[in-house]
Motif scaffolding. Structure first.
Motif, short mmCIF file in Angstrom:
data_model
loop_
_atom_site.label_atom_id
_atom_site.label_comp_id
_atom_site.label_asym_id
_atom_site.label_seq_id
_atom_site.Cartn_x
_atom_site.Cartn_y
_atom_site.Cartn_z
N LEU A 142 2.71 -8.31 20.85
CA LEU A 142 1.85 -7.00 20.31
C LEU A 142 0.71 -6.73 21.32
CD1 LEU A 142 2.26 -4.30 18.49
CD2 LEU A 142 0.81 -5.68 16.96
N ASP A 356 6.02 0.68 8.16
CA ASP A 356 6.62 0.57 9.46
C ASP A 356 8.04 1.02 9.26
OD1 ASP A 356 8.01 -1.79 8.50
OD2 ASP A 356 6.81 -3.25 9.67
N ILE A 362 1.61 -1.79 6.00
CA ILE A 362 0.56 -2.02 6.87
C ILE A 362 -0.72 -1.50 6.36
CG2 ILE A 362 0.10 -2.37 9.31
CD1 ILE A 362 2.80 -3.41 8.58
N CYS A 373 -0.34 -6.78 7.94
CA CYS A 373 0.90 -6.35 7.24
C CYS A 373 0.88 -7.23 5.97
CB CYS A 373 1.96 -7.12 8.03
SG CYS A 373 3.59 -6.76 7.06
N ASN A 384 0.01 -11.14 6.99
CA ASN A 384 0.60 -11.25 8.27
C ASN A 384 -0.57 -10.39 9.18
OD1 ASN A 384 1.88 -11.93 10.73
ND2 ASN A 384 3.49 -10.50 10.47
N LEU A 386 -1.65 -8.44 12.08
CA LEU A 386 -0.85 -7.92 13.25
C LEU A 386 -1.76 -7.70 14.58
CD1 LEU A 386 1.23 -4.94 11.76
CD2 LEU A 386 1.84 -7.51 12.34
#
Length: 421
Positions: A142, A356, A362, A373, A384, A386
């Motif tokens: 990403l 998402d 998110i 996330c 998580n 991102l």
């Protein structure tokens, strides 16, 4: 000892605002001299540079933007405007403007909210210490693909939305023309939404969404309305009745609009024929929320996520709560900043939310300057990160049709587009 007179003017360089209107970027390691400089930068950020009083969320100390980019408190704007309060001259760059051309400095107001009524350090409020920075680099795969805007193009942006059909981005901000439309390649295609008092003018945009039939819908805090435009900037509908302070909004696949009313503590579903400019129905679907702002609708399941802003109790800072509802408006789960802090390694103060394409929640977090996330509604919450570097003050979030993640960064007045590499 309180200083009695302002120091030398702090002029904006290359079209960028002075330090007082931008959020701090502390260095990773601070010496004693560096800490002193950081303290001075914090004072410059939180104090009016004319009267040297600390900014506050209301009254005469409320921070106001001048068109030149400098920031003064409301009291000094009034004093400089004279008895009739028609024209004033910026004390730093001498640019003249009318009192009606000034506007609230949203990044500072949001920062004051994070600090809470007890005040305190900017660094501690944002979850930092003098000896370290934020989290490490973003996960592999990403990466930042494109950055749009910047000071001069966007002024204190507040909302961003994507047209899934065309790939165009709509950004709401505090400039003369409140809505900017960017093409998929980053070029500015259109500007509209004049600042003013006419029927389709936009006084104070708080959020924006794009419906599947190609209309741009804006919440206007200036006259407590919801306004819709086509992509050419023609106003097609304005709904003013019944709202106290409409704030966040998101569109469903059927071109309905889900919006929050922060002052009323309510969630609405707005149904309209935007092509004909006709409102069909505006229904309250949830009440007794606490200052709801950001909202997102899952394009697959119809689930709705709302961010509540909880008022500070005593000396503690204000916090946020993420609340999840099913498509039938049954409460699935919720977690406030305190609960999230028990589970995760840092305090989380959420400002924006999106789904998402897989239906995961998110959020943006201004404490760690990150995008996180929190998992699908049925597994909420997981943790998580991102994006964990390169952001200053993320306040908006959306996904494009190609699954690129778009982050609105009010700290440097930009739109940042991330995609898989």
């Amino acid at each position: 000892q309180r200083r009695s007179a302002p120091g030398p003017p702090r002029l904006a360089h290359r079209g960028r605002p002075a330090a007082s209107s931008r959020l701090p970027q502390p260095p990773p390691r601070l010496t004693a001299a560096g800490m002193a400089a950081e303290d001075e930068a914090e004072l410059s950020l939180l104090e009016c540079r004319v009267c040297f009083e600390r900014y506050g969320p209301g009254g005469q100390r409320r921070p106001r933007n001048l068109p030149c980019g400098h920031v003064l408190c409301r009291g000094c704007v009034g004093a400089l405007g004279g008895p009739e309060r028609r024209r004033l001259e910026c004390p730093f760059c001498r640019r003249a403007c009318g009192s009606a051309e000034t506007s609230d400095c949203l990044p500072l107001l949001q920062l004051l909210e994070v600090l809470g009524p007890a005040g305190g350090s900017v660094l501690s409020a944002l979850g930092r210490s003098g000896g370290g920075g934020a989290a490490g680099p973003a996960p592999a795969g990403l990466g930042l693909r494109l950055s749009l805007g910047g000071w001069g193009s966007l002024v204190n942006p507040t909302g961003v939305a994507a047209c899934r059909r065309s790939g165009r981005l709509a950004v709401a901000h505090d400039g003369k023309k409140r809505i900017h439309i960017f093409g998929p390649s980053g070029s500015c295609l259109q500007r509209f939404g004049e600042r003013g008092d006419a029927g389709n003018d936009i006084k104070y945009p708080l959020d924006v969404t794009v419906t599947s039939d190609g209309h741009v819908v804006v919440t206007d805090g200036g006259d407590s309305s919801v306004k819709a435009f086509d992509f050419e900037g023609t106003g097609v509908l304005a709904v003013r009745e019944g709202f106290c302070l409409p704030w966040g909004l998101d569109a469903t696949p059927e071109s309905e609009v889900i919006l929050t009313d922060s002052e009323a503590g309510a969630l609405y579903r707005l149904t309209a024929d935007f092509k004909k400019g006709k409102l069909k129905k505006c229904q309250m679907i949830r009440s007794q929320l606490i200052s709801p702002r950001g909202v997102a609708v899952s394009q697959t399941s119809g689930a709705i996520v709302v961010i509540e802003h909880l008022k500070a109790q005593g000396p503690s800072n204000g916090s946020t709560r993420v609340k999840i509802f099913s498509a039938e408006m049954d409460l699935i789960g919720q977690m406030d900043s305190f609960g999230l802090n028990l589970l995760f390694p840092s305090k989380i103060h959420t400002t924006a939310v999106a789904f998402d394409k897989e239906g995961r929640i998110i959020v943006t977090d201004v404490c760690s300057q990150a995008v996180i996330c929190l998992g699908k509604p049925e597994e909420f919450p997981i943790f998580n990160p991102l994006i964990s570097h390169g952001l200053s003050y993320p306040v908006g979030l959306t996904y494009m049709a190609n699954n690129s993640l778009v982050v609105l960064d009010s700290g440097d007045h930009s739109v940042k587009i991330y995609s898989s590499t």
